[in-house]
Design a protein around this motif. Structure first.
Motif, mmCIF file in Angstrom:
data_model
loop_
_atom_site.group_PDB
_atom_site.id
_atom_site.type_symbol
_atom_site.label_atom_id
_atom_site.label_comp_id
_atom_site.label_asym_id
_atom_site.label_seq_id
_atom_site.Cartn_x
_atom_site.Cartn_y
_atom_site.Cartn_z
ATOM 1 N N ALA A 140 0.822 -1.220 0.000
ATOM 2 C CA ALA A 140 0.000 0.000 0.000
ATOM 3 C C ALA A 140 0.852 1.266 0.000
ATOM 4 C CB ALA A 140 -0.934 0.012 1.205
ATOM 5 N N GLY A 141 2.134 1.127 0.367
ATOM 6 C CA GLY A 141 3.016 2.293 0.364
ATOM 7 C C GLY A 141 3.593 2.624 1.735
ATOM 8 N N VAL A 142 3.577 1.669 2.655
ATOM 9 C CA VAL A 142 4.053 1.936 4.018
ATOM 10 C C VAL A 142 5.507 2.408 4.021
ATOM 11 C CG1 VAL A 142 4.642 0.815 6.214
ATOM 12 C CG2 VAL A 142 2.418 0.424 5.166
ATOM 13 N N THR A 143 6.375 1.673 3.330
ATOM 14 C CA THR A 143 7.790 2.033 3.359
ATOM 15 C C THR A 143 7.993 3.402 2.707
ATOM 16 O OG1 THR A 143 8.296 -0.312 3.229
ATOM 17 C CG2 THR A 143 10.099 1.206 2.774
ATOM 18 N N THR A 144 7.322 3.639 1.589
ATOM 19 C CA THR A 144 7.444 4.927 0.906
ATOM 20 C C THR A 144 7.003 6.057 1.832
ATOM 21 O OG1 THR A 144 6.881 3.767 -1.140
ATOM 22 C CG2 THR A 144 6.806 6.168 -1.210
ATOM 23 N N VAL A 145 5.875 5.861 2.529
ATOM 24 C CA VAL A 145 5.374 6.910 3.427
ATOM 25 C C VAL A 145 6.339 7.091 4.609
ATOM 26 C CG1 VAL A 145 3.505 7.566 5.000
ATOM 27 C CG2 VAL A 145 2.961 6.645 2.743
ATOM 28 N N THR A 176 16.413 -0.559 0.728
ATOM 29 C CA THR A 176 16.287 -0.612 -0.736
ATOM 30 C C THR A 176 15.892 0.755 -1.286
ATOM 31 O OG1 THR A 176 15.140 -2.670 -0.202
ATOM 32 C CG2 THR A 176 15.330 -2.114 -2.540
ATOM 33 N N GLN A 177 14.889 1.370 -0.643
ATOM 34 C CA GLN A 177 14.410 2.652 -1.177
ATOM 35 C C GLN A 177 15.467 3.745 -1.069
ATOM 36 O OE1 GLN A 177 10.528 4.023 -0.095
ATOM 37 N NE2 GLN A 177 9.545 2.112 -0.670
ATOM 38 N N LEU A 178 16.368 3.633 -0.077
ATOM 39 C CA LEU A 178 17.396 4.667 0.073
ATOM 40 C C LEU A 178 18.747 4.186 -0.460
ATOM 41 C CD1 LEU A 178 16.362 5.991 3.588
ATOM 42 C CD2 LEU A 178 16.157 7.195 1.402
ATOM 43 N N GLU A 251 5.462 -3.938 10.199
ATOM 44 C CA GLU A 251 4.978 -5.072 9.389
ATOM 45 C C GLU A 251 3.451 -5.105 9.303
ATOM 46 O OE1 GLU A 251 8.296 -8.517 10.348
ATOM 47 O OE2 GLU A 251 6.808 -8.047 11.860
ATOM 48 N N HIS A 252 2.953 -5.756 8.238
ATOM 49 C CA HIS A 252 1.491 -5.836 8.066
ATOM 50 C C HIS A 252 0.857 -6.864 9.002
ATOM 51 C CE1 HIS A 252 2.357 -3.607 4.507
ATOM 52 N NE2 HIS A 252 3.093 -4.587 4.034
ATOM 53 N N THR A 253 1.597 -7.922 9.280
ATOM 54 C CA THR A 253 1.049 -9.017 10.085
ATOM 55 C C THR A 253 0.658 -8.534 11.479
ATOM 56 O OG1 THR A 253 3.187 -9.885 9.420
ATOM 57 C CG2 THR A 253 1.584 -11.484 10.273
ATOM 58 N N PRO A 330 -1.272 11.978 -3.529
ATOM 59 C CA PRO A 330 -1.606 11.731 -4.932
ATOM 60 C C PRO A 330 -0.745 10.638 -5.565
ATOM 61 C CG PRO A 330 -0.497 13.857 -4.655
ATOM 62 C CD PRO A 330 -0.743 13.307 -3.282
ATOM 63 N N ASN A 331 -1.314 9.997 -6.571
ATOM 64 C CA ASN A 331 -0.563 9.000 -7.318
ATOM 65 C C ASN A 331 0.449 9.716 -8.213
ATOM 66 O OD1 ASN A 331 -0.214 6.208 -8.261
ATOM 67 N ND2 ASN A 331 -0.863 7.059 -10.222
ATOM 68 N N ALA A 332 1.677 9.262 -8.175
ATOM 69 C CA ALA A 332 2.707 9.830 -9.066
ATOM 70 C C ALA A 332 3.718 8.715 -9.300
ATOM 71 C CB ALA A 332 3.354 11.046 -8.420
ATOM 72 N N TYR A 333 3.305 7.725 -10.064
ATOM 73 C CA TYR A 333 4.095 6.509 -10.163
ATOM 74 C C TYR A 333 5.522 6.769 -10.621
ATOM 75 C CZ TYR A 333 5.814 1.959 -11.193
ATOM 76 O OH TYR A 333 6.609 0.853 -11.200
ATOM 77 N N ALA A 339 12.599 8.300 -7.864
ATOM 78 C CA ALA A 339 13.276 8.590 -6.596
ATOM 79 C C ALA A 339 13.800 7.286 -5.995
ATOM 80 C CB ALA A 339 12.319 9.286 -5.635
ATOM 81 N N GLN A 340 12.971 6.235 -6.046
ATOM 82 C CA GLN A 340 13.397 4.971 -5.437
ATOM 83 C C GLN A 340 14.529 4.322 -6.233
ATOM 84 O OE1 GLN A 340 9.567 3.058 -4.769
ATOM 85 N NE2 GLN A 340 9.188 4.340 -2.978
ATOM 86 N N THR A 341 14.553 4.520 -7.536
ATOM 87 C CA THR A 341 15.665 3.995 -8.341
ATOM 88 C C THR A 341 16.956 4.732 -7.987
ATOM 89 O OG1 THR A 341 14.089 3.635 -10.108
ATOM 90 C CG2 THR A 341 16.403 3.510 -10.722
HETATM 91 N N1 ATP Z 1 2.155 8.152 -4.165
HETATM 92 C C1 ATP Z 1 2.536 7.113 -4.934
HETATM 93 N N2 ATP Z 1 2.306 7.140 -6.273
HETATM 94 C C2 ATP Z 1 2.660 6.104 -7.050
HETATM 95 N N3 ATP Z 1 3.244 4.995 -6.619
HETATM 96 C C3 ATP Z 1 3.519 4.905 -5.307
HETATM 97 C C4 ATP Z 1 3.183 5.945 -4.398
HETATM 98 N N4 ATP Z 1 3.567 5.579 -3.156
HETATM 99 C C5 ATP Z 1 4.121 4.351 -3.282
HETATM 100 N N5 ATP Z 1 4.095 3.944 -4.571
HETATM 101 C C6 ATP Z 1 4.568 2.643 -5.100
HETATM 102 O O1 ATP Z 1 3.824 1.618 -4.494
HETATM 103 C C7 ATP Z 1 4.616 0.449 -4.379
HETATM 104 C C8 ATP Z 1 4.547 -0.093 -2.965
HETATM 105 O O2 ATP Z 1 5.172 0.846 -2.097
HETATM 106 P P1 ATP Z 1 5.906 0.386 -0.764
HETATM 107 O O3 ATP Z 1 6.975 -0.606 -1.048
HETATM 108 O O4 ATP Z 1 6.290 1.628 -0.064
HETATM 109 O O5 ATP Z 1 4.690 -0.319 -0.015
HETATM 110 P P2 ATP Z 1 4.696 -1.230 1.313
HETATM 111 O O6 ATP Z 1 3.360 -1.092 1.917
HETATM 112 O O7 ATP Z 1 5.873 -0.902 2.119
HETATM 113 O O8 ATP Z 1 4.887 -2.668 0.659
HETATM 114 P P3 ATP Z 1 5.344 -4.041 1.363
HETATM 115 O O9 ATP Z 1 4.051 -4.734 1.686
HETATM 116 O O10 ATP Z 1 6.120 -4.734 0.302
HETATM 117 O O11 ATP Z 1 6.141 -3.692 2.569
HETATM 118 C C9 ATP Z 1 6.030 0.834 -4.798
HETATM 119 O O12 ATP Z 1 6.238 0.370 -6.109
HETATM 120 C C10 ATP Z 1 6.019 2.341 -4.765
HETATM 121 O O13 ATP Z 1 6.896 2.879 -5.697
#
Ligand code: ATP
Ligand code: MG
Length: 399
Positions: A140-145, A176-178, A251-253, A330-333, A339-341
């Motif tokens: 869902a994006g936890v690590t990114t957030v 990985t992200q950093l 973690e999600h669990t 917002p979504n900004a794939y 940034a993650q690359t």
């Molecule tokens: N705002 C956003 N717009 C587009 N893509 C996004 C956005 N935020 C995160 N992503 C993408 O969503 C994907 C999942 O993100 P992330 O790894 O942060 O999720 P997570 O919840 O930590 O996943 P995991 O369950 O693997 O731990 C990644 O490919 C990331 O690049």
């Protein structure tokens, strides 16, 4: 008694507002003629609250207010303007202001702002503030957030340092992200936990740019069992005493260590995507938090990747969840993927379509988590306030 210093006319005529201040535990506010005099008075007499207009001061004067607020974390400021212009309000929050009021101020709105500030002063954590970023669903994006929220907090230059800690055992993604290949990680800390102190923590974390430290996750699965609820509690205590702000990638669990992280945190940022399955899981997680008697305001609901094929309008989302969504990222794939690359936070000057809106949303989230009640406009909503007591399920889960 609390002290307020006010730039003359910034709230409109003061006479009718004096009882609002005294009713909220302030002495009669001190009026000064300019922002320069406001800063001087605050330095001389250590005020609790500053009130200033946002339109008339020069950038240099606003810079002085920003520095003052950064150096005195317990000092709060209210900005005013004749109309609620969102750019002006956001610029004020970026400088560390806590509240915004339209001038001339309405007594009820001033009273509400003072009450919010009071609860912020009462809540001011002893030691640092911990935010757990969590999602009941994977991807869902936890690590990114977690990474970008921590970086946005660091960019706001709080009095102490900021850390992001990856509590994921196995395939934690903060490194990985950093793009980090750290010598030490969470595993090392857990091994040394009995004798861990500030110094050992600082020798384990990796410092990245802008005053942000990173505790990376461990891929040592055997160690996983040692990352118990108690270990997580001790790690959090250590992080709290070393950092002004700690952001946890949880973690999600639903395990004892997850519950320990969520329970011990000051705030839970629950990240989800607006899909039918995502919303169902969030609803179940909210019910679990209710059983754990987490206060409602502890949870900040953050919808991620908004705009990427959302399945229902926001009022329906709020209805489905039983409460409104607090933030929308917002979504900004492409921006996120780039940034993650590169291995850098999005908040470190990512460019491209949608980058600015995403960076701005992360800054607003950081403002909210710094205890400054965001006057959030447009795509974001206001946090509800309600309280619950404390419960039994946590004890059961910890067994
Ligand atoms: N705002 C956003 N717009 C587009 N893509 C996004 C956005 N935020 C995160 N992503 C993408 O969503 C994907 C999942 O993100 P992330 O790894 O942060 O999720 P997570 O919840 O930590 O996943 P995991 O369950 O693997 O731990 C990644 O490919 C990331 O690049
Ligand atoms: Mg992750």
């Amino acid at each position: 008694m609390r002290r307020a210093v006010i730039v003359r006319d910034s709230l409109g005529p003061l006479t009718s507002l004096v009882p609002v201040f005294t009713g909220a535990g302030f002495g009669k506010p001190v009026e000064v003629e300019s922002v320069e005099a406001l800063v001087a008075a605050a330095l001389d007499n250590s005020a609790d609250l500053l009130v200033l207009p946002l339109l008339t001061p020069s950038q240099a004067e606003l810079d002085d207010v920003e520095t003052l607020l950064r150096e005195r974390p317990s000092m709060a400021a209210i900005g005013t303007a004749p109309t609620a212009n969102s750019d002006l309000i956001l610029a004020g929050f970026r400088r560390g202001l806590s509240e915004f009021l339209v001038a001339p101020a309405d007594s009820a709105e001033l009273a509400a702002a003072l009450a919010r500030l009071e609860s912020r002063w009462e809540r001011a954590p002893k030691g640092g503030h911990v935010t757990a970023v969590y999602s009941p669903a994977g991807g869902a994006g936890v690590t990114t957030v977690a990474v970008n929220l921590a970086h946005a907090l660091a960019l706001r230059k709080p009095a102490g340092r900021v850390a992001v800690a990856d509590l994921v055992v196995g395939l934690g993604d903060v490194a990985t992200q950093l793009n980090l290949a750290p010598t030490y990680d969470l595993g090392e800390l857990v091994r040394k936990l009995d004798r861990a102190d500030h110094e050992s923590l600082h020798s384990i974390v990796e410092s990245v740019a802008d005053g942000m430290d990173v505790l990376t996750g461990t891929s040592d699965l055997e160690l996983g069992e040692e990352v118990t609820a108690e270990a997580v509690q001790r790690i959090m205590t250590l992080m709290r005493s070393s950092y002004t702000y700690t952001v946890l990638d949880v973690e999600h669990t639903v395990s004892p260590r997850t519950i320990a992280a969520l329970d011990g945190a000051d705030r839970i940022v629950m990240v989800f995507q607006v899909t039918v399955a995502g919303l169902r899981k969030v609803k179940r997680a909210l019910a679990l938090f209710g059983q754990l008697d987490f206060p409602v305001e502890k949870v900040v609901l953050v919808a991620n990747r908004v705009g990427a094929g959302d399945v229902m309008p926001w009022p329906d989302v709020a209805k489905a969840l039983g409460r409104p969504v607090d933030f929308r990222l917002p979504n900004a794939y492409q921006v996120v993927a780039d940034a993650q690359t590169r291995g850098v936070p999005i908040t470190a000057n990512a460019a491209g379509p949608g980058a600015q809106a995403l960076i701005e949303a992360y800054h607003l989230l950081a403002v909210r988590l710094m205890g400054q009640k965001g006057f959030v406009t447009g795509s974001n909503e206001v946090l509800p306030t309600a309280r619950a007591g404390f419960g039994r399920l946590l004890g059961k889960l910890r067994k």
